[in-house]
Design a protein around this motif. Structure first.
Motif, PDB file in Angstrom:
ATOM      1  N   GLU A 126       0.842  -1.204   0.000  1.00 25.82           N
ATOM      2  CA  GLU A 126       0.000   0.000   0.000  1.00 25.82           C
ATOM      3  C   GLU A 126       0.877   1.254   0.000  1.00 25.82           C
ATOM      4  OE1 GLU A 126      -4.209  -0.908   1.848  1.00 25.82           O
ATOM      5  OE2 GLU A 126      -2.682  -1.026   3.412  1.00 25.82           O
ATOM      6  N   ILE A 182      -6.228   5.241  -6.698  1.00 27.61           N
ATOM      7  CA  ILE A 182      -6.115   6.520  -6.001  1.00 27.61           C
ATOM      8  C   ILE A 182      -7.467   7.063  -5.555  1.00 27.61           C
ATOM      9  CG2 ILE A 182      -3.951   7.139  -7.125  1.00 27.61           C
ATOM     10  CD1 ILE A 182      -5.555   8.921  -9.009  1.00 27.61           C
ATOM     11  N   GLN A 233      -0.445  -0.932  -4.566  1.00 30.57           N
ATOM     12  CA  GLN A 233      -1.193   0.272  -4.235  1.00 30.57           C
ATOM     13  C   GLN A 233      -2.659   0.057  -4.566  1.00 30.57           C
ATOM     14  OE1 GLN A 233      -0.009   3.755  -6.445  1.00 30.57           O
ATOM     15  NE2 GLN A 233      -1.098   3.155  -8.277  1.00 30.57           N
ATOM     16  N   ASN A 234      -3.502   0.737  -3.794  1.00 29.86           N
ATOM     17  CA  ASN A 234      -4.922   0.752  -4.085  1.00 29.86           C
ATOM     18  C   ASN A 234      -5.189   1.863  -5.099  1.00 29.86           C
ATOM     19  OD1 ASN A 234      -5.579  -1.296  -2.182  1.00 29.86           O
ATOM     20  ND2 ASN A 234      -5.398   0.211  -0.548  1.00 29.86           N
ATOM     21  N   THR A 256      -5.534   7.610   0.315  1.00 29.11           N
ATOM     22  CA  THR A 256      -4.409   7.372  -0.583  1.00 29.11           C
ATOM     23  C   THR A 256      -3.850   8.691  -1.103  1.00 29.11           C
ATOM     24  OG1 THR A 256      -5.885   7.182  -2.501  1.00 29.11           O
ATOM     25  CG2 THR A 256      -5.331   5.152  -1.327  1.00 29.11           C
ATOM     26  N   ASN A 258       0.971   3.862  -1.682  1.00 32.70           N
ATOM     27  CA  ASN A 258       0.384   5.195  -1.864  1.00 32.70           C
ATOM     28  C   ASN A 258      -0.429   5.656  -0.659  1.00 32.70           C
ATOM     29  OD1 ASN A 258      -1.589   3.241  -2.429  1.00 32.70           O
ATOM     30  ND2 ASN A 258      -2.712   4.605  -3.793  1.00 32.70           N
ATOM     31  N   ARG A 259      -0.227   5.021   0.483  1.00 33.14           N
ATOM     32  CA  ARG A 259      -0.848   5.523   1.708  1.00 33.14           C
ATOM     33  C   ARG A 259       0.124   6.368   2.534  1.00 33.14           C
ATOM     34  NH1 ARG A 259      -5.852   3.942   2.358  1.00 33.14           N
ATOM     35  NH2 ARG A 259      -6.595   1.987   1.444  1.00 33.14           N
TER      36      ARG A 259
END
Length: 353
Positions: free
Chosen positions: A142, A185, A182-183, A190, A144-145
């Motif tokens: 993850e 956006i 990554q999840n 995020t 982009n957190r």
């Protein structure tokens, strides 16, 4: 272009050496073919071990193999629950090497990744405490957190395979590879990754839902809440590094190199290729896309058991290599035109050698 089509297509003229060196070219390609067969014996074993935990997701597994064969970092994007983290953890388990999982959170600091200097009162000196980045395989879960200042801490490591802490620079392992998840956006909590960091990922792979058949297989495979799948290590770093050298030797004709350059340049100046995409592209792909298209195409040829690259290898690599390197305009967003749509149009228009 799927794997089946790549494997059954005849050798194109662009895959073969020029007529003036045709005989010598055939000899060298045959030697490369033999090297590919000899150095890829571990690939089938690795696929079988990963299949114990990962049902379906053939494209994901193939791209993870490409990352191993090239040393290129991979960004996996998909909704939660699609086996992104499980795939990377399983990959680490089937390799005789060290592995670190870094769970990215909004409150992380750069020192949590690369390490920091700690004062030793006994010696009245600052000592370096290395962070989890000092490992061969890194699962950046993850990614982009975490905020941009944390992402920037990974730029030097991903590009130069080294980390600077204070006034000291440390080399990272030769097999160093970042596999990040990554999840999308749009998910809550995020952050968009900085463009400089996104460009350092060789490929961005979109992980989708399994088919109905695969979903049923997943349901049947999970019989117990505490069931643990045991996978065995089947390959070591030396074997992977030896395979990388073979990948680097795979033959690529000049016509295919020109084709790669044309695909990338079409994202920057589509009018030169009679493509009506100028209003939809804000910025085109960087030179890293050209380099990575060459590298990934060679790796796909290796996985197909060939000592030469075909145009289909390039086409198969193009989407994952370029999708994160093209920034679309507001006009494209307004008309619901995606990066993938633009790449498909380019692949359909640019002449294939």
């Amino acid at each position: 272009m799927n794997e089946q089509n790549r494997s059954v297509n005849p050798v194109s003229s662009a895959s073969l050496p020029p007529q003036s060196v045709r005989q010598e070219g055939y000899t060298s390609i045959q030697a490369i073919n033999e090297s590919v067969v000899a150095s890829s014996s571990w690939v089938g074993l690795l696929r079988r071990e990963m299949a114990k935990s990962i049902i379906g997701q053939e494209h994901l597994v193939e791209r993870l193999l490409v990352g191993l064969l090239t040393g290129g970092h991979i960004l996996l994007e998909g909704l939660p629950g699609l086996a992104k983290t499980l795939a990377v953890k399983t990959l680490a388990m089937v390799i005789h090497t060290d592995f670190q999982r870094i769970q990215f959170t909004p409150d992380m600091l750069p020192a949590d990744i690369i390490g920091t200097q700690i004062y030793n009162p006994k010696d009245t000196l600052f000592e370096v405490k290395q962070g989890p980045i000092f490992s061969s395989l890194i699962l950046a879960d993850e990614i982009n957190r975490a905020p941009a200042k944390v992402q920037s801490a990974m730029l030097e490591a991903m590009q130069e395979k080294q980390v600077t802490i204070g006034d000291e620079t440390f080399r990272l392992p030769e097999l160093f590879l970042v596999l990040a998840t990554q999840n999308p956006i749009e998910q809550e909590g995020t952050y968009p990754l900085p463009e400089a960091q996104v460009d350092r990922f060789m490929m961005k792979v979109i992980v989708d839902y399994p088919s109905m058949t695969q979903e049923r297989m997943i349901l049947d495979a999970v019989d117990h809440t505490d069931s643990v799948v045991v996978v065995n290590p089947v390959v070591g770093p030396d074997d992977i590094l030896a395979s990388r050298r073979v990948v680097d030797s795979i033959y690529m004709d000049d016509k295919i190199k020109d084709y790669i350059v044309s695909l990338v340049c079409a994202t920057r100046d589509p009018r030169s290729f009679k493509l009506d995409l100028h209003d939809y592209i804000e910025t085109g792909a960087s030179p890293r896309a050209t380099i990575n298209l060459k590298t990934v195409s060679r790796a796909l040829a290796f996985l197909a058991g060939r000592g030469y690259v075909t145009p289909d290898d390039v086409k198969s690599a193009a989407m994952d290599v370029m999708r994160h390197r093209i920034r679309i305009s507001y006009e494209a967003e307004a008309e619901a035109i995606t990066t993938e749509d633009i790449i498909r149009k380019i692949l359909d228009t640019v002449p294939v050698p």
